[in-house]
Design a protein around this motif. Structure first.
Motif, PDB file in Angstrom:
ATOM      1  N   HIS A  17       0.844  -1.289  -0.078  1.00  0.00           N
ATOM      2  CA  HIS A  17      -0.221   0.095   0.053  1.00  0.00           C
ATOM      3  C   HIS A  17       0.747   1.239  -0.161  1.00  0.00           C
ATOM      4  O   HIS A  17       0.469   2.255  -0.711  1.00  0.00           O
ATOM      5  N   GLU A  18       1.882   1.052   0.736  1.00  0.00           N
ATOM      6  CA  GLU A  18       2.886   2.501   0.856  1.00  0.00           C
ATOM      7  C   GLU A  18       3.296   2.761  -0.605  1.00  0.00           C
ATOM      8  O   GLU A  18       3.445   3.891  -1.334  1.00  0.00           O
ATOM      9  N   ILE A  19       3.826   1.545  -1.339  1.00  0.00           N
ATOM     10  CA  ILE A  19       4.387   1.915  -2.693  1.00  0.00           C
ATOM     11  C   ILE A  19       3.542   2.252  -3.755  1.00  0.00           C
ATOM     12  O   ILE A  19       3.474   2.972  -4.556  1.00  0.00           O
ATOM     13  N   LEU A  20       2.181   1.601  -3.660  1.00  0.00           N
ATOM     14  CA  LEU A  20       1.151   1.926  -4.522  1.00  0.00           C
ATOM     15  C   LEU A  20       0.732   3.643  -4.372  1.00  0.00           C
ATOM     16  O   LEU A  20       0.539   4.099  -5.332  1.00  0.00           O
ATOM     17  N   ARG A  21       0.929   3.972  -2.826  1.00  0.00           N
ATOM     18  CA  ARG A  21       0.573   5.383  -2.709  1.00  0.00           C
ATOM     19  C   ARG A  21       1.696   6.104  -3.578  1.00  0.00           C
ATOM     20  O   ARG A  21       1.475   7.356  -4.017  1.00  0.00           O
ATOM     21  N   LEU A  22       2.951   5.996  -3.220  1.00  0.00           N
ATOM     22  CA  LEU A  22       4.094   6.723  -3.963  1.00  0.00           C
ATOM     23  C   LEU A  22       4.090   6.586  -5.450  1.00  0.00           C
ATOM     24  O   LEU A  22       4.613   7.497  -6.204  1.00  0.00           O
ATOM     25  N   THR A  23       3.418   5.474  -5.857  1.00  0.00           N
ATOM     26  CA  THR A  23       3.464   5.441  -7.547  1.00  0.00           C
ATOM     27  C   THR A  23       2.346   6.078  -8.102  1.00  0.00           C
ATOM     28  O   THR A  23       2.315   6.319  -9.354  1.00  0.00           O
ATOM     29  N   HIS A  24       1.195   6.130  -7.362  1.00  0.00           N
ATOM     30  CA  HIS A  24      -0.366   6.567  -7.981  1.00  0.00           C
ATOM     31  C   HIS A  24      -0.235   7.589  -8.834  1.00  0.00           C
ATOM     32  O   HIS A  24      -0.683   7.695 -10.062  1.00  0.00           O
ATOM     33  N   ASP A  25       0.489   8.733  -8.350  1.00  0.00           N
ATOM     34  CA  ASP A  25       0.602  10.040  -9.397  1.00  0.00           C
ATOM     35  C   ASP A  25       1.672  10.300  -9.920  1.00  0.00           C
ATOM     36  O   ASP A  25       1.969  11.334 -10.432  1.00  0.00           O
ATOM     37  N   SER A  26       2.711   9.136  -9.980  1.00  0.00           N
ATOM     38  CA  SER A  26       4.035   9.547 -10.441  1.00  0.00           C
ATOM     39  C   SER A  26       4.475   8.482 -11.644  1.00  0.00           C
ATOM     40  O   SER A  26       4.792   7.303 -10.944  1.00  0.00           O
ATOM     41  N   SER A  28       7.292   8.519 -13.167  1.00  0.00           N
ATOM     42  CA  SER A  28       8.542   8.135 -12.969  1.00  0.00           C
ATOM     43  C   SER A  28       8.814   7.054 -11.927  1.00  0.00           C
ATOM     44  O   SER A  28       9.778   6.262 -12.009  1.00  0.00           O
ATOM     45  N   ARG A  29       7.997   7.197 -10.758  1.00  0.00           N
ATOM     46  CA  ARG A  29       8.013   6.177  -9.869  1.00  0.00           C
ATOM     47  C   ARG A  29       7.506   4.855 -10.433  1.00  0.00           C
ATOM     48  O   ARG A  29       7.863   3.842 -10.032  1.00  0.00           O
ATOM     49  N   LYS A  30       6.452   4.768 -11.199  1.00  0.00           N
ATOM     50  CA  LYS A  30       6.095   3.799 -11.523  1.00  0.00           C
ATOM     51  C   LYS A  30       7.056   2.925 -12.559  1.00  0.00           C
ATOM     52  O   LYS A  30       7.279   1.730 -12.470  1.00  0.00           O
ATOM     53  N   GLN A  31       7.678   3.736 -13.225  1.00  0.00           N
ATOM     54  CA  GLN A  31       8.950   3.456 -14.042  1.00  0.00           C
ATOM     55  C   GLN A  31       9.932   2.665 -13.350  1.00  0.00           C
ATOM     56  O   GLN A  31      10.573   1.680 -13.603  1.00  0.00           O
ATOM     57  N   GLU A  32      10.134   3.479 -12.263  1.00  0.00           N
ATOM     58  CA  GLU A  32      11.243   3.016 -11.318  1.00  0.00           C
ATOM     59  C   GLU A  32      11.112   1.493 -10.603  1.00  0.00           C
ATOM     60  O   GLU A  32      11.628   0.570 -10.712  1.00  0.00           O
ATOM     61  N   LEU A  33       9.465   1.237 -10.331  1.00  0.00           N
ATOM     62  CA  LEU A  33       9.345   0.135 -10.156  1.00  0.00           C
ATOM     63  C   LEU A  33       9.094  -0.854 -11.027  1.00  0.00           C
ATOM     64  O   LEU A  33       9.692  -2.107 -10.921  1.00  0.00           O
ATOM     65  N   TYR A  34       8.741  -0.587 -12.356  1.00  0.00           N
ATOM     66  CA  TYR A  34       8.691  -1.419 -13.403  1.00  0.00           C
ATOM     67  C   TYR A  34      10.076  -1.864 -13.887  1.00  0.00           C
ATOM     68  O   TYR A  34      10.402  -3.074 -14.399  1.00  0.00           O
ATOM     69  N   ASN A  35      11.191  -1.073 -13.673  1.00  0.00           N
ATOM     70  CA  ASN A  35      12.488  -1.189 -14.156  1.00  0.00           C
ATOM     71  C   ASN A  35      12.987  -2.362 -13.211  1.00  0.00           C
ATOM     72  O   ASN A  35      13.769  -3.323 -13.644  1.00  0.00           O
ATOM     73  N   THR A  49       6.843  -7.164  -9.268  1.00  0.00           N
ATOM     74  CA  THR A  49       5.643  -7.679 -10.145  1.00  0.00           C
ATOM     75  C   THR A  49       4.397  -7.854  -9.431  1.00  0.00           C
ATOM     76  O   THR A  49       3.159  -7.425  -9.700  1.00  0.00           O
ATOM     77  N   TRP A  50       4.586  -8.282  -8.040  1.00  0.00           N
ATOM     78  CA  TRP A  50       3.547  -8.866  -7.223  1.00  0.00           C
ATOM     79  C   TRP A  50       2.910  -7.446  -6.834  1.00  0.00           C
ATOM     80  O   TRP A  50       1.498  -7.053  -6.854  1.00  0.00           O
ATOM     81  N   ILE A  51       3.345  -6.255  -6.738  1.00  0.00           N
ATOM     82  CA  ILE A  51       2.935  -4.916  -6.329  1.00  0.00           C
ATOM     83  C   ILE A  51       2.272  -4.351  -7.492  1.00  0.00           C
ATOM     84  O   ILE A  51       1.215  -3.697  -7.328  1.00  0.00           O
ATOM     85  N   LEU A  52       2.680  -4.459  -8.872  1.00  0.00           N
ATOM     86  CA  LEU A  52       2.102  -4.216 -10.142  1.00  0.00           C
ATOM     87  C   LEU A  52       0.740  -4.640 -10.177  1.00  0.00           C
ATOM     88  O   LEU A  52      -0.202  -4.114 -10.709  1.00  0.00           O
ATOM     89  N   THR A  53       0.487  -6.059  -9.572  1.00  0.00           N
ATOM     90  CA  THR A  53      -0.752  -6.847  -9.857  1.00  0.00           C
ATOM     91  C   THR A  53      -1.843  -6.227  -9.068  1.00  0.00           C
ATOM     92  O   THR A  53      -3.051  -6.127  -8.967  1.00  0.00           O
ATOM     93  N   HIS A  54      -1.305  -5.141  -7.986  1.00  0.00           N
ATOM     94  CA  HIS A  54      -2.264  -4.290  -7.118  1.00  0.00           C
ATOM     95  C   HIS A  54      -2.746  -2.849  -7.284  1.00  0.00           C
ATOM     96  O   HIS A  54      -3.299  -2.427  -6.868  1.00  0.00           O
ATOM     97  N   PHE A  55      -1.866  -2.646  -8.664  1.00  0.00           N
ATOM     98  CA  PHE A  55      -2.439  -1.145  -9.427  1.00  0.00           C
ATOM     99  C   PHE A  55      -3.874  -1.296  -9.362  1.00  0.00           C
ATOM    100  O   PHE A  55      -4.484  -2.288  -9.776  1.00  0.00           O
ATOM    101  N   SER A  56      -4.361  -0.023  -9.311  1.00  0.00           N
ATOM    102  CA  SER A  56      -5.798   0.165  -9.737  1.00  0.00           C
ATOM    103  C   SER A  56      -6.083  -0.092 -11.174  1.00  0.00           C
ATOM    104  O   SER A  56      -4.946  -0.123 -12.022  1.00  0.00           O
ATOM    105  N   SER A  57      -7.373  -0.042 -11.677  1.00  0.00           N
ATOM    106  CA  SER A  57      -7.514  -0.341 -13.197  1.00  0.00           C
ATOM    107  C   SER A  57      -7.003   0.998 -13.921  1.00  0.00           C
ATOM    108  O   SER A  57      -6.447   0.684 -14.821  1.00  0.00           O
ATOM    109  N   GLU A  58      -7.121   2.154 -13.001  1.00  0.00           N
ATOM    110  CA  GLU A  58      -6.481   3.301 -13.844  1.00  0.00           C
ATOM    111  C   GLU A  58      -4.821   3.180 -14.085  1.00  0.00           C
ATOM    112  O   GLU A  58      -4.395   3.486 -14.940  1.00  0.00           O
ATOM    113  N   ASP A  59      -4.219   2.917 -12.941  1.00  0.00           N
ATOM    114  CA  ASP A  59      -2.836   2.815 -12.886  1.00  0.00           C
ATOM    115  C   ASP A  59      -2.256   1.611 -13.661  1.00  0.00           C
ATOM    116  O   ASP A  59      -1.437   1.746 -14.321  1.00  0.00           O
ATOM    117  N   ASN A  60      -3.173   0.541 -13.998  1.00  0.00           N
ATOM    118  CA  ASN A  60      -2.798  -0.416 -14.745  1.00  0.00           C
ATOM    119  C   ASN A  60      -2.689  -0.298 -16.296  1.00  0.00           C
ATOM    120  O   ASN A  60      -2.093  -0.910 -16.914  1.00  0.00           O
TER     121      ASN A  60
END
Length: 177
Positions: A17-26, A28-35, A49-60
């Protein structure tokens, strides 16, 4: 750097949840996680990858243009858990039409492999179905393969097979994007 250090340890839902909050509006943070997903370290990549499966449908939706890279990653992935969660990410996306032949072949091969994890087998069956739907000849080939998959199937595979055969008869998709 924060993500790599955090994901090198065991993570729980609070971390996710903390990482999702940090990536939600960014982006560049999504890209950092994706890398980290496509990086060298399989354990960190699995956690990312496990965290990416928790992305909201919009973030996905941010992941949609990464589909080819995710397919390349799943084709080369040796870590069964990471392979399963990457397939889960791909299943949450509109799949390319026409399909990538190497990815379709991978799914058809892995769905019948007794050496594969049941979660990977099930996702490969579902993805193969969605990839074959627009092409009648492929649908017939898939139906034949599914009908041949009888006998000593685990409950997850048996249920997935049944659901796909039912969806086939109605011409419906199983995806909920």
């Amino acid at each position: 750097m924060y993500f790599k250090a955090k994901l090198s340890e065991r993570i729980g839902m609070n971390d996710i949840h903390e990482i999702l909050r940090l990536t939600h509006d960014s982006d560049s943070r999504k890209q950092e996680l994706y890398n980290l997903v496509i990086g060298e370290d399989e354990a960190i990549g699995y956690h990312a990858t496990w965290i990416l499966t928790h992305f909201s449908s919009e973030d996905n939706k941010w992941l949609y243009n990464k589909q080819d890279e995710l397919i390349d990653e799943v084709l080369a992935c040796k870590h069964g858990g990471k392979r399963r969660v990457i397939l889960n990410l791909l299943y949450k996306q509109p799949l390319a039409n026409p399909p990538r032949v190497d990815f379709l072949d991978f799914c058809l091969e892995r769905m019948i492999s007794v050496k594969e994890l049941p979660g990977v087998q099930s996702l490969c069956m579902k993805i193969a179905y969605e990839l074959c739907r627009p092409i009648p000849e492929l649908m017939q080939e898939l139906k034949t393969m599914l009908e041949m998959m009888e006998g000593d199937l685990c409950p997850a595979i048996r249920a997935t097979r049944k659901n796909i055969l039912q969806a086939m008869s109605k011409g419906k998709s199983l995806q909920k994007i």
